[in-house]
Design a protein around this motif. Sequence first.
Motif, PDB file in Angstrom:
ATOM      1  N   THR A  68       0.828  -1.209   0.000  1.00  0.00           N
ATOM      2  CA  THR A  68       0.000   0.000   0.000  1.00  0.00           C
ATOM      3  C   THR A  68       0.861   1.257   0.000  1.00  0.00           C
ATOM      4  O   THR A  68       0.561   2.231  -0.695  1.00  0.00           O
ATOM      5  CB  THR A  68      -0.943  -0.004   1.216  1.00  0.00           C
TER       6      THR A  68
ATOM      7  N   GLU B 157      -6.384   0.906  -1.028  1.00  0.00           N
ATOM      8  CA  GLU B 157      -6.939   0.175   0.115  1.00  0.00           C
ATOM      9  C   GLU B 157      -8.425  -0.157  -0.032  1.00  0.00           C
ATOM     10  O   GLU B 157      -8.771  -1.285  -0.311  1.00  0.00           O
ATOM     11  CB  GLU B 157      -6.658   0.896   1.435  1.00  0.00           C
TER      12      GLU B 157
ATOM     13  N   ASP C 242      -5.645  -1.910  -5.179  1.00  0.00           N
ATOM     14  CA  ASP C 242      -4.978  -2.399  -3.977  1.00  0.00           C
ATOM     15  C   ASP C 242      -5.880  -3.419  -3.298  1.00  0.00           C
ATOM     16  O   ASP C 242      -6.948  -3.068  -2.810  1.00  0.00           O
ATOM     17  CB  ASP C 242      -4.696  -1.202  -3.057  1.00  0.00           C
ATOM     18  N   GLU C 243      -5.458  -4.650  -3.284  1.00  0.00           N
ATOM     19  CA  GLU C 243      -6.238  -5.736  -2.682  1.00  0.00           C
ATOM     20  C   GLU C 243      -7.711  -5.694  -3.109  1.00  0.00           C
ATOM     21  O   GLU C 243      -8.594  -5.592  -2.256  1.00  0.00           O
ATOM     22  CB  GLU C 243      -6.150  -5.667  -1.151  1.00  0.00           C
TER      23      GLU C 243
HETATM   24 MG   LIG Z   1      -2.185  -2.712   2.100  1.00  0.00          MG
END
Ligand SMILES: [Mg+2]
Lengths: 308, 332
Positions: free
Chosen positions: A46, A86, A159-160
């Motif tokens: 991140t 995120e 991100d994820e």
């Molecule tokens: Mg992260």
Amino acid sequence: MSLKPTVQLKNVTKIIGKKTIIDNISFEIYPGEVFGFLGPNGAGKTTTIRMLVGLIKPTSGKINICGFDVRKQFVQAMQRLGSIVENPELYKYLSGRENLQIFARMLPDVDEERIQEVIDLVDLTARIDDQVRTYSLGMRQRLGIAQALLGRPDVLILDEPTNGLDPMGIKALRTFIRKLVDDTGLSVLVSSHILSEIELLADRVAIMSHGKIVKVGSVSDLVGALSSGVDWRVSDSFRALAIFKESPYVQAAELYDDHTIHTLMDEGRTSILNEALMKAGIEVWTIERKVQTLEDLFISLTGGDHIV
Amino acid sequence: MSNPNMIGLIHNEVMKIASKKRLAVVIVILVILVSMFTYAQYREIQEKIEKQGTLDWRVELQQEIVDRQNRLASSGIQDEFRQFLEFDLKQKQYYLDNDINPNYPGAPTFIRIFFSQGITLVLPLFIIIIMADIVSGEYNDGTIKTLLSRPVKRWKILMAKWLTVLLYTSMLMAATVIVCYGVSGIVLGYDGWTAPILTGFQASASGEFSTEYIHTLPMWEYLLMSVGLAWVVTAVVGTISIMISVLVKNTATGIGAMMAVLIAGTLLSSIGSSWTSSKYLVNLNFDLINYLEGQAPPIEGMSLPFSLTILGIWAAACLAVAFWNFTQKDMY
Ligand SMILES: [Mg+2]
Ligand SMILES: Nc1ncnc2c1ncn2[C@@H]1O[C@H](COP(=O)(O)OP(=O)(O)OP(=O)(O)O)[C@@H](O)[C@H]1O
């Protein structure tokens, strides 16, 4: 590859306080590829992405998006990039459409027609005029992707993205990203701490641990590099280890217990080694080809960091 | 118009605030407050009619003057209060001598009094209600990440937010005038826009009274000046609250800090004038309408230009800190 990279990191370091969070990392992403960014919790994924989208400044090093320096040519760089950092953070008290309108006003040349286009693309038409607070996580995720795609970016950063999605949702996302890349030729950077996911989705992978990139390569290369593990069960593993260590065909040998040795070696030479052991009077009980997974590689690369 | 432009960014901010319905809340509070004050006024008028039989402002003013004289004659009053009374007495006498009603009945006078009373606390409070989370809300919701990774320079985003504060300050002033006029007029009547009112009394903290600059103004002109001064104070409070919003990143803490600034100002100015350098504090310079009315300032050496300068310096400093912080800092 002859194409120009869309994302380019050169010797990027980030120090917060006295802690080196990102330690001199470099990589490039090319048009039309899905780049997997893999690492356990706290590896620095991140943080790297925050630097890519200009939220935080690297302590040193350079980041370019489509040739534009993120710090010096922020506006041009961000016009070519869409991201979810995120979580898909959107205005919950506004409707999905109002959210898109807000972000459209921050981009050049995005009209109502384009807004409708991305709504259709992520399949949110039915709920787009409802308040975002009433959306499920999966719907928020899709709205986030719609927002990221509004400006027809050359680079998409997620991100994820599979966090909190069910298996169906994950599969749908995978198909969506693949199709998007095939249709538009953009670059996608996907971070994850789930190996199997990256393995299925990405063309190339960077493995990150403790702020360092420990390996970059195509998924097939990484998998290929793994297939040569051989496990030996012998009567005396200490003496056998010495023989393995001397052999030119064995890249690595590791004592596991009194009778077991793990090796990384050229499979074609198994019989030669077998003979050497027998000559030394060591009984060979079993020889087993160990099909390693990316998981094993990961663990060996990151020194046993926890990974799901 | 090419995107992204400032108008579009302000449009975005207005959309966010509008959907939170803060201005509507403030207007509801205003209506309730103004209704209560109007009713109180109504009761007062009724009582006077009962007592005096008629409602003659000259009689009333004369009574007040006598009251001041009596109080001044009595022993044991503090010097500061004596000065205040003497000044007040002279002002009232001046009104009476010139045959001008200082409280011409009607909605415009109500507006005048509301702004005069509200400039230090109520109006700043309203702008805080509307604006306190304009930056910190983005931190609290996490939307700051999405907002700041779009192709718009950070200073432009903050500039749009600040201009939105000024826009809402203007709307707040308009709403206050409209509500005061509409509600109080029901009881007090709607005329009085052109009633004369005196301004230009010179008052120093030492209590000198001078008639040199006194002149009459029509009420509407006086109100325009009052609203303008209230706008300045409210805009300055809005600017400070933007800075606090940027710095503390938490809406509740930010509102708390702003309240402390406002209340400390009211407290300090009532405590008095011994700490003279406190006149450089921003919150001691909020009572600008005081200068129009010609009341003695809380501390010697304060004047309208002085207070405007202090407010300007503080606003500029807060903006500088806010912009520097917002554009330079890492966003987590
Ligand atoms: Mg992260
Ligand atoms: N603002 C900060 N101040 C200090 N340390 C930080 C800060 N932000 C992140 N870190 C540290 O940097 C490291 C990397 O964090 P980062 O969020 O980049 O990890 P990640 O790879 O995204 O992990 P995850 O898979 O849990 O999301 C962590 O050790 C974290 O504690």
